[in-house]
Motif scaffolding. Structure first.
Motif, short mmCIF file in Angstrom:
data_model
loop_
_atom_site.label_atom_id
_atom_site.label_comp_id
_atom_site.label_asym_id
_atom_site.label_seq_id
_atom_site.Cartn_x
_atom_site.Cartn_y
_atom_site.Cartn_z
N THR A 316 41.31 -4.93 45.93
CA THR A 316 41.41 -4.80 44.77
C THR A 316 41.48 -3.06 44.39
O THR A 316 41.73 -2.81 43.55
CB THR A 316 39.83 -4.93 44.32
OG1 THR A 316 39.07 -5.01 45.19
CG2 THR A 316 39.37 -6.81 44.22
N GLY A 317 41.58 -2.23 45.73
CA GLY A 317 41.11 -1.23 45.65
C GLY A 317 42.29 -0.42 45.17
O GLY A 317 43.25 -0.79 45.62
N GLY A 318 42.20 0.75 44.85
CA GLY A 318 43.46 1.61 45.14
C GLY A 318 43.67 2.46 46.55
O GLY A 318 42.47 2.14 47.14
N PHE A 319 44.97 3.35 46.65
CA PHE A 319 45.05 3.72 47.93
C PHE A 319 44.09 4.58 48.04
O PHE A 319 43.65 4.52 49.29
CB PHE A 319 46.78 4.68 47.40
CG PHE A 319 46.97 4.54 48.87
CD1 PHE A 319 47.27 4.19 50.22
CD2 PHE A 319 47.10 6.60 48.96
CE1 PHE A 319 47.93 4.97 51.45
CE2 PHE A 319 46.64 7.10 50.56
CZ PHE A 319 47.28 6.35 51.12
N ASP A 320 43.53 5.40 47.51
CA ASP A 320 42.53 6.73 47.45
C ASP A 320 41.95 5.90 48.43
O ASP A 320 40.82 6.44 49.06
CB ASP A 320 42.72 7.02 46.24
CG ASP A 320 41.19 5.64 45.43
OD1 ASP A 320 41.32 4.82 44.92
OD2 ASP A 320 40.00 6.32 43.97
N GLN A 321 40.91 4.64 47.78
CA GLN A 321 40.00 3.77 48.89
C GLN A 321 40.42 3.78 50.35
O GLN A 321 39.28 4.38 51.19
CB GLN A 321 39.73 2.41 47.98
CG GLN A 321 38.56 3.03 46.34
CD GLN A 321 38.72 1.50 45.86
OE1 GLN A 321 39.46 1.08 44.81
NE2 GLN A 321 37.35 1.23 45.67
N ALA A 322 41.69 3.02 50.32
CA ALA A 322 41.72 3.04 51.54
C ALA A 322 41.41 4.41 52.27
O ALA A 322 41.72 4.11 53.50
CB ALA A 322 43.30 2.54 51.52
N LEU A 323 42.54 4.78 51.69
CA LEU A 323 43.09 6.59 52.80
C LEU A 323 41.38 7.18 52.98
O LEU A 323 41.29 7.74 53.88
CB LEU A 323 43.35 7.94 51.68
CG LEU A 323 43.65 9.04 52.00
CD1 LEU A 323 44.26 9.33 53.71
CD2 LEU A 323 44.87 10.02 51.14
N ILE A 324 40.58 7.64 51.84
CA ILE A 324 39.10 7.94 52.11
C ILE A 324 38.27 6.16 53.14
O ILE A 324 37.90 7.74 54.30
CB ILE A 324 38.14 7.57 50.72
CG1 ILE A 324 37.87 8.31 50.05
CG2 ILE A 324 36.10 7.69 50.81
CD1 ILE A 324 37.53 8.32 48.83
N GLN A 325 38.60 5.49 53.34
CA GLN A 325 38.05 5.06 54.68
C GLN A 325 38.85 5.23 55.59
O GLN A 325 38.11 5.29 56.97
CB GLN A 325 38.19 3.35 54.39
CG GLN A 325 37.98 2.19 55.44
CD GLN A 325 36.25 2.61 56.08
OE1 GLN A 325 35.76 2.41 54.75
NE2 GLN A 325 35.71 2.92 56.93
N ALA A 326 40.21 5.35 55.66
CA ALA A 326 40.93 5.51 56.75
C ALA A 326 41.05 6.99 57.34
O ALA A 326 40.09 7.17 58.55
CB ALA A 326 42.86 6.06 55.85
N LYS A 327 40.23 7.76 57.10
CA LYS A 327 39.89 9.04 57.26
C LYS A 327 38.34 8.59 57.35
O LYS A 327 38.15 9.93 58.38
CB LYS A 327 39.39 9.94 56.32
CG LYS A 327 41.09 10.26 55.12
CD LYS A 327 41.02 11.69 54.03
CE LYS A 327 41.70 12.29 53.63
NZ LYS A 327 41.42 13.73 52.50
N HIS A 328 37.81 8.90 57.19
CA HIS A 328 36.04 7.81 58.55
C HIS A 328 36.93 7.65 59.76
O HIS A 328 35.69 7.93 60.78
CB HIS A 328 35.21 7.58 57.08
CG HIS A 328 34.50 8.42 56.60
ND1 HIS A 328 33.70 8.90 56.33
CD2 HIS A 328 34.51 7.85 55.00
CE1 HIS A 328 33.45 9.49 55.67
NE2 HIS A 328 33.71 9.07 54.43
N ASP A 329 37.57 6.40 59.44
CA ASP A 329 37.40 6.43 60.21
C ASP A 329 38.53 7.08 61.83
O ASP A 329 38.53 6.92 62.62
CB ASP A 329 38.68 4.67 60.52
CG ASP A 329 37.73 3.68 59.93
OD1 ASP A 329 36.89 3.93 59.19
OD2 ASP A 329 38.85 3.03 59.24
N VAL A 330 39.41 7.34 61.75
CA VAL A 330 40.09 8.61 62.35
C VAL A 330 39.30 9.08 62.45
O VAL A 330 39.26 10.13 64.20
CB VAL A 330 41.52 9.48 61.33
CG1 VAL A 330 41.66 10.10 62.28
CG2 VAL A 330 42.12 8.44 61.15
N LEU A 331 38.33 10.14 62.04
CA LEU A 331 36.81 11.23 62.48
C LEU A 331 35.93 10.59 63.32
O LEU A 331 35.84 11.37 64.09
CB LEU A 331 35.95 11.40 60.83
CG LEU A 331 37.28 12.58 59.90
CD1 LEU A 331 36.46 13.11 59.16
CD2 LEU A 331 37.21 13.62 61.28
N ASP A 332 36.15 9.24 63.38
CA ASP A 332 34.68 9.01 64.53
C ASP A 332 36.03 8.46 65.45
O ASP A 332 34.74 8.20 66.61
CB ASP A 332 34.60 7.26 63.85
CG ASP A 332 33.39 7.03 62.62
OD1 ASP A 332 32.92 8.59 62.67
OD2 ASP A 332 33.70 6.45 61.99
#
Length: 746
Positions: A316-332
């Protein structure tokens, strides 16, 4: 006379069987296309067996495996005799983190006392240089007897790390190891324990401190010599945003080579423009390829695809939500070491400020929030000041980053430091923050979220925005107005996620969404689809369409989905792959391609026919729009490929020479036409018109005009009195043409 600004370039990936001598044999074929310049991947000494050349071991030598200095000089002279200049890809940001790197080997031997120590971006404050090269923890390998001392080196298999002079007098391996300027550790520790700046998360590449004038001189002496000897006529600068101070670097390079055009590999997001003070001819053209894909995408069809994708996947979400989650994952994970260092630098930056006393977790939280909120690759704050646009950017980042924090005091103070660094410690934090923000966006958007948010893969491209896959007429004309004659137009490269023709085929889905949905429904009914997640099935339907009919398509798709699933980092990972899930998706792709080959469905035929029209429209728009086209090796004919290394497979030179297909003929005719119309095109206005019937791109200079058109089936014929230079009508009624009218002043 070779023009300073190319009329067109031909991009060559050296290595993999292509050296200077082999390329020389193809110069007549390349020159015959009508390009003015070769555009070469790095030529400098690289690690043994390198397939790409970006892992440079010695920037002061030309790689002997390519033919060495003599071979390059012979190539340059042979190219010039055919009217071809050379643009060279240079890599100032990094070299190979390898014992094969002689400068690094000296640092491993002598540590900070090495005259090369300052050449590398190493965090010596964190202790000895970490070498995460062990397959098992040090103590385990020590117990296994895996280490030997030979000829002044610490040896393990084929690896030989130089020892500090005079330290190999002891038989105590633990004491000997502790006496070195480096520490060998388990490879798993590269995640959060390395002490050198990397290229993105590639630990085997180490950052160079070219902001230091002696380092710049040592790494650029050969490059400058090649240009001054007129063996090289232009430079493409790889990963400009990785440098500590891009503007200062470009000013220094431009001062050394004042008449040499420079192009920067720079990804512009949204309406971002190049900093006006950069002395460059232009970018390498990601934004141009993005514009063409957006022009060719039909908004209504994309809406239909979007509804279907969300219905079958539940997303249901937009790409911006996917990107924010991806940024957190990459930083972790992938950039955990960079965040850890930034938190330490942030603490040092805030240390003299009396009104804040942050703890380790507050620093980590603030650094994370700031990095996640940066919407572009980086800002360009230096010790000379903060550009006004960057000051506004930092203020907005701080506001966005503060949302949801229980306490934003540390974050606000760091944002103030970012906007106005006043001490060396504060400048060190800002410099590294700007370098890491680019690495984070690249890894999170291109290599993580881009493989998770699978709605419409033509928009999941380097330099593109997946949630802005279409363009209005006003937006397109504003973009065209900003482009200059020195900007490249790139539609395929070794970095592309999908080659230009594969992308055009996938764009056809936005023209014929019902046909694309029919292919997906048929795929869902296959036995091989059982257990494959819906989002990955949709990904495979698009990818199979992109590769249908290509040589070894099924095998190449299988190799691609392995990379795609591991880059998505949801169920399969490079460090812990889910081979069962990868095999299931590959089997589905094989079944789809096999079925399409045996009994092509009508939906597939319609998409392929529209895809062919879009391939030619893309080619014509590329040749006509402001800037100059870059032809990636092999794309002068049909070229279906996916992510690297698939897009670097050997070029079928002989087959291309014999190719009489439409794309091959049009490429040559367009490039010769561009060369003949160079004067008109260099200053011509550009105007695009988008209608339900198609797209017109017009270039106009005085009484002369050229019009590139995509006319969709059912459109009424239009005669504007112009002479048709190229004209093609496909089996579905799509038409692509280039026409010209007005006086030509030769």
């Amino acid at each position: 006379m070779i023009p300073r600004i190319p009329t067109a370039t031909f991009r060559i990936q050296l290595r993999g069987g292509v050296d200077f001598a082999a390329l020389t044999l193809r110069l007549d074929q390349i020159a015959g296309l009508g390009v003015s310049h070769l555009y070469l991947s790095p030529i400098f000494a690289a690690t043994e067996g390198s397939t790409h050349g970006y892992d440079i071991t010695d920037p002061s030598r030309i790689d002997e495996t390519l033919g060495g200095a003599e071979g390059f000089e012979a190539l340059a002279h042979a190219a010039r005799s055919r009217g071809l200049g050379i643009i060279l890809d240079i890599v100032p940001n990094h070299t190979a983190f390898s014992v094969q790197n002689p400068w690094l080997a000296d640092v491993l031997t002598h540590g900070r006392a090495s005259p090369r120590a300052r050449h590398f971006d190493i965090d010596w404050q964190a202790g000895p240089l970490i070498l995460p090269w062990l397959p098992e923890p040090f103590e385990v390998m020590l117990t296994q007897g895996a280490f030997q001392i030979r000829d002044g080196h610490w040896c393990m298999g084929d690896l030989a790390v130089p020892l500090a002079p005079g330290t190999d007098v002891t038989d105590d391996l633990i004491a000997l190891h502790e006496a070195q300027h480096w520490r060998l550790v388990h490879a798993a520790l590269e995640r959060d324990s390395i002490t050198h700046r990397r290229f993105f998360n590639v630990t085997d590449l180490i950052g160079m401190r070219v902001e230091d004038p002696p380092v710049f001189d040592d790494t650029h002496t050969l490059i400058i010599d090649l240009v001054r000897r007129d063996l090289v006529q232009g430079l493409r600068i790889d990963h400009i945003d990785g440098l500590a101070d891009p503007a200062d670097y470009l000013a220094r390079l431009s001062q050394a080579l004042p008449d040499t055009p420079l192009w920067v590999e720079k990804i512009l997001t949204g309406d971002e423009a190049l900093p006006p003070e950069w002395p460059v001819a232009g970018t390498t053209g990601y934004e141009a390829g993005r514009l063409i894909a957006r022009l060719l995408t039909r908004p209504q069809g994309l809406d239909d695809l979007d509804r279907h994708w969300r219905q079958v996947t539940g997303i249901t979400g937009g790409f911006d939500q996917a990107l924010i989650q991806a940024k957190h994952d990459v930083l972790d994970h992938e950039l955990a070491a960079e965040r850890r260092q930034l938190a330490r630098l942030a603490g040092a930056a805030l240390d003299p400020l009396p009104d804040v006393q942050p703890g380790p977790e507050a620093l980590r939280e603030a650094v994370t929030a700031l990095l996640v909120a940066v919407p572009r690759y980086r800002s360009y704050v230096t010790d000379q000041g903060t550009p006004p646009d960057d000051r506004a950017l930092i203020a907005q980042v701080a506001e966005d980053a503060a949302q949801g924090l229980r306490c934003d005091r540390v974050l606000r103070m760091l944002a103030q430091v970012w906007a106005d660094p006043a001490t060396p410690a504060q400048m060190a934090f800002v410099t590294r923050l700007q370098q890491v923000s680019g690495a984070l966006l690249a890894k999170a958007q291109e290599d993580t979220a881009g493989f998770r948010w699978t709605r419409y893969l033509p928009a999941n491209e380097v330099g593109a925005e997946p949630d802005h896959a279409t363009v209005t007429e006003a937006e397109a004309n504003a973009i065209l107005a900003r482009r200059g004659a020195g900007d490249m137009v790139l539609t395929s490269s070794h970095d592309s996620k999908r080659s230009e023709d594969s992308r055009a085929r996938m764009i056809a889905a936005s023209h014929l969404p019902d046909q694309m949905l029919a292919l997906d429904e048929a795929a869902a009914a296959l036995p091989q689809a059982q257990g494959v997640p819906d989002a990955w099935r949709w990904y495979m339907v698009q990818s199979a369409l992109a590769m249908h009919g290509a040589d070894r398509a099924a095998d190449r798709l299988a190799q691609h989905v392995e990379k795609a699933m591991r880059e998505a980092k949801e169920t399969s990972f490079w460090t812990n792959p889910d081979l069962t899930a990868e095999a299931a998706l590959a089997d589905l792709g094989h079944a789809m391609l096999d079925g399409w080959h045996r009994n092509p469905p009508a939906a597939l035929t319609a998409l392929l026919q529209r895809g062919e029209a879009l391939m030619l429209a893309q080619l014509v728009f590329k040749a006509v729009m402001p800037g100059f086209p870059d032809i990636y090796q092999g794309t002068q004919g049909p070229f279906l490929a996916l992510t690297d290394p698939d897009n670097r497979h050997p070029v079928p030179w002989d087959a291309l020479a014999a190719d009489r297909g439409v794309k091959a003929q049009w490429t040559q005719r367009l490039l010769h036409w561009r060369r003949e119309r160079q004067e008109q095109l260099s200053d011509a206005d550009a105007q695009v018109v988008i209608t339900p019937d198609g797209i017109n791109l017009t270039r106009r200079s005085g009484d002369w005009r050229a019009v590139a058109r995509l006319v969709l089936p059912g459109a009424a014929a239009v005669d504007d009195g112009a002479a048709e230079i190229l004209d093609w009508t496909g089996p579905d009624g799509s038409r692509v043409l280039l026409s010209e009218a007005g006086a030509i002043d030769n």
